[in-house]
Design a protein around this motif. Structure first.
Motif, PDB file in Angstrom:
ATOM      1  N   GLY A 123       0.818  -1.219   0.000  1.00  0.00           N
ATOM      2  CA  GLY A 123       0.000   0.000   0.000  1.00  0.00           C
ATOM      3  C   GLY A 123       0.841   1.252   0.000  1.00  0.00           C
ATOM      4  O   GLY A 123       0.319   2.357   0.025  1.00  0.00           O
ATOM      5  N   GLY A 124       2.150   1.079  -0.006  1.00  0.00           N
ATOM      6  CA  GLY A 124       3.033   2.239   0.027  1.00  0.00           C
ATOM      7  C   GLY A 124       3.674   2.406   1.389  1.00  0.00           C
ATOM      8  O   GLY A 124       3.177   1.909   2.399  1.00  0.00           O
ATOM      9  N   LYS A 125       4.785   3.137   1.398  1.00  0.00           N
ATOM     10  CA  LYS A 125       5.568   3.301   2.623  1.00  0.00           C
ATOM     11  C   LYS A 125       4.753   3.929   3.744  1.00  0.00           C
ATOM     12  O   LYS A 125       4.887   3.541   4.912  1.00  0.00           O
ATOM     13  N   HIS A 126       3.915   4.893   3.418  1.00  0.00           N
ATOM     14  CA  HIS A 126       3.154   5.577   4.469  1.00  0.00           C
ATOM     15  C   HIS A 126       2.209   4.618   5.186  1.00  0.00           C
ATOM     16  O   HIS A 126       2.007   4.732   6.400  1.00  0.00           O
ATOM     17  N   THR A 127       1.632   3.665   4.447  1.00  0.00           N
ATOM     18  CA  THR A 127       0.736   2.703   5.095  1.00  0.00           C
ATOM     19  C   THR A 127       1.519   1.742   5.986  1.00  0.00           C
ATOM     20  O   THR A 127       1.006   1.307   7.019  1.00  0.00           O
ATOM     21  N   ALA A 128       2.758   1.414   5.578  1.00  0.00           N
ATOM     22  CA  ALA A 128       3.592   0.540   6.404  1.00  0.00           C
ATOM     23  C   ALA A 128       3.966   1.228   7.712  1.00  0.00           C
ATOM     24  O   ALA A 128       3.950   0.607   8.786  1.00  0.00           O
ATOM     25  N   GLN A 234       4.574  10.636  -2.779  1.00  0.00           N
ATOM     26  CA  GLN A 234       5.699   9.725  -2.535  1.00  0.00           C
ATOM     27  C   GLN A 234       6.823  10.385  -1.739  1.00  0.00           C
ATOM     28  O   GLN A 234       7.967   9.950  -1.782  1.00  0.00           O
ATOM     29  N   THR A 235       6.510  11.425  -0.989  1.00  0.00           N
ATOM     30  CA  THR A 235       7.494  12.076  -0.115  1.00  0.00           C
ATOM     31  C   THR A 235       6.845  12.316   1.245  1.00  0.00           C
ATOM     32  O   THR A 235       6.687  13.455   1.688  1.00  0.00           O
ATOM     33  N   PHE A 281       8.709  17.784  -3.488  1.00  0.00           N
ATOM     34  CA  PHE A 281       8.858  19.081  -2.821  1.00  0.00           C
ATOM     35  C   PHE A 281       7.981  20.134  -3.490  1.00  0.00           C
ATOM     36  O   PHE A 281       7.244  20.870  -2.822  1.00  0.00           O
ATOM     37  N   LEU A 282       8.072  20.227  -4.813  1.00  0.00           N
ATOM     38  CA  LEU A 282       7.295  21.242  -5.523  1.00  0.00           C
ATOM     39  C   LEU A 282       5.803  21.045  -5.313  1.00  0.00           C
ATOM     40  O   LEU A 282       5.060  22.004  -5.068  1.00  0.00           O
TER      41      LEU A 282
END
Length: 426
Positions: A123-128, A234-235, A281-282
């Motif tokens: 699910g992506g790094k944030h979900t982990a 993704q950041t 970032f942008l």
């Protein structure tokens, strides 16, 4: 009339680039001078004098994993080797739907009393990270460590010392490249060492806008107050820091808490990583957190750090374009001057050098000043973090390559942001 037009054209060709170069270089020197003055300030000196903490709050470190079979074992072993009471330190390994042998590598730690294993669908790094936090409800401090990073034994003690001040809500480590070998890795090593100095200085004025994946530590109350991690283009580490800044939370830095991370070895991988960082970032700053920029309510991060970070995009691309223009101009001039002259004469080495005729100008002096201050910050970063080993080869790799490769990811990031292009992480 034609003669006058030619004179105006040549005057513009000679003076036009200077109109852009002088203000860009002046702003670069202004910002670096601001950093240097802040580095010499009393608050910064007090932070550097701070020793490792003797306090031992309950700490939980979450390691999100996705296809990390080659590095996860060394990462966990570095955490287990931390100089911290084992009963006060817990580690949560979260497999985010890996398709390689990561689950098998994690299984070696299944019976370790400090370690908890979690497996979930991708699910992506944030979900982990969010899944890992659910496993440590009693932790006072919650940290994250990328599964391709390795910490020094005293790193946690150094970071915990930041939380002696009750207003500090998060702290970042000193990131370094793990065992650099290629020219690109050495370039990144020097860049990371430069970043150690900058993060230390910006933390003095609460100007940090990223809490990097390699060993950033948060008070558990942060997530109760402002929520967990989100995808954030993704950041997620940048978005969390910006959310904390919006909530007027203090983010500190521990320059002696060394953590080593694997750096991309090839140019395509490096461009993919940095494009993700820069476009993230942008998008975060221009879309989600534009209210922070030039907002005096948010102090240095709003009035100085974010505006200069945005300006660095513009200046990096412009300086690259101007450099290409001037290079083409010099080549064209050389061809016109040598037209009709035997090539053997052109290639013959000159035995005498007259220093008086060297092309020393204001632009050369300003550019040299920027480079000199940058090198100085690199040496400061190496000294601050007490990083062992030689540094000169890495610095030379930085000076040789960085000016050529960094505009590539800046241009690509701007293009992706304008077009809405989303790129895969790996």
């Amino acid at each position: 009339m034609e003669k006058r037009w030619r004179e105006c054209y040549h005057s513009y060709m000679n003076f036009g680039p200077d109109i852009l170069l002088y203000p860009l270089l002046f702003l670069a020197i202004y910002f670096e001078t601001f950093l240097l003055v802040t580095f010499l300030s009393a608050p910064a000196r007090a932070r550097r004098a701070r020793g490792a903490s003797r306090a031992t709050p309950l700490v939980a470190i979450i390691v999100p994993c996705w296809n990390e079979e080659h590095t996860i074992t060394a990462t966990v072993e570095s955490l287990l080797a931390l100089e911290y009471p084992s009963e006060k330190l817990s580690i949560v390994l979260v497999d985010d739907g890996s398709t390689d042998n990561t689950p098998r590598a994690m299984a070696h730690f299944a019976k370790h009393k400090q370690i908890t294993l979690v497996r979930k669908e991708n699910g992506g790094k944030h979900t982990a990270l969010n899944a890992g936090m659910k496993m440590v409800p009693s932790a006072e401090l919650i940290g994250c460590l990328d599964a391709d990073s390795f910490v020094e034994r005293d790193a946690l003690r150094e970071i915990v010392s930041c939380f002696a001040e009750p207003e500090v809500m998060a702290a970042t480590a000193a990131m370094l490249v793990h065992e650099p070998k290629t020219l690109l890795e050495r370039m990144q090593y020097a860049e990371y060492v430069f970043g150690i100095t900058v993060r230390h200085i910006l933390s003095t004025i609460n100007g940090l806008y990223v809490t990097p994946g390699p060993f950033s530590i948060y008070r558990a109350t942060v997530f109760k107050q402002i929520g967990g991690f989100t995808t954030a283009y993704q950041t997620e580490d940048m978005e969390m820091a910006l959310r904390m800044q919006r909530a007027h939370m203090v983010i500190e830095n521990a320059p002696r808490a060394r953590v080593y991370t694997k750096a991309p070895r090839t140019l395509p991988k490096l461009l993919r990583q940095r494009t993700r960082w820069m476009s993230g970032f942008l998008r975060n700053v221009l879309y989600s957190y534009h209210d922070l920029v030039a907002n005096p309510r948010h102090g240095a991060v709003g009035m100085v750090v974010l505006p200069f970070a945005l300006l660095s995009f513009v200046s990096g691309i412009l300086l690259f374009g101007i450099s290409l223009f001037l290079l083409g101009q010099q080549i064209a001039h050389a061809l016109s001057v040598t037209n009709g002259i035997p090539i053997s004469y052109v290639l013959t080495p000159r035995l005498h050098l007259v220093w008086f005729y060297l092309p020393i100008s204001g632009i050369v002096l300003l550019s040299s000043s920027v480079v000199l201050i940058t090198i100085t910050f690199m040496f400061i970063g190496k000294h601050l973090s007490r990083t062992p080993g030689t540094f000169i080869p890495n610095m030379l790799a930085y000076l040789l390559l960085y000016g050529f490769v960094s505009p590539l990811w800046l241009i690509r990031a701007v293009a992706d942001t304008i077009t809405g292009t989303q790129r895969v992480w790996r």
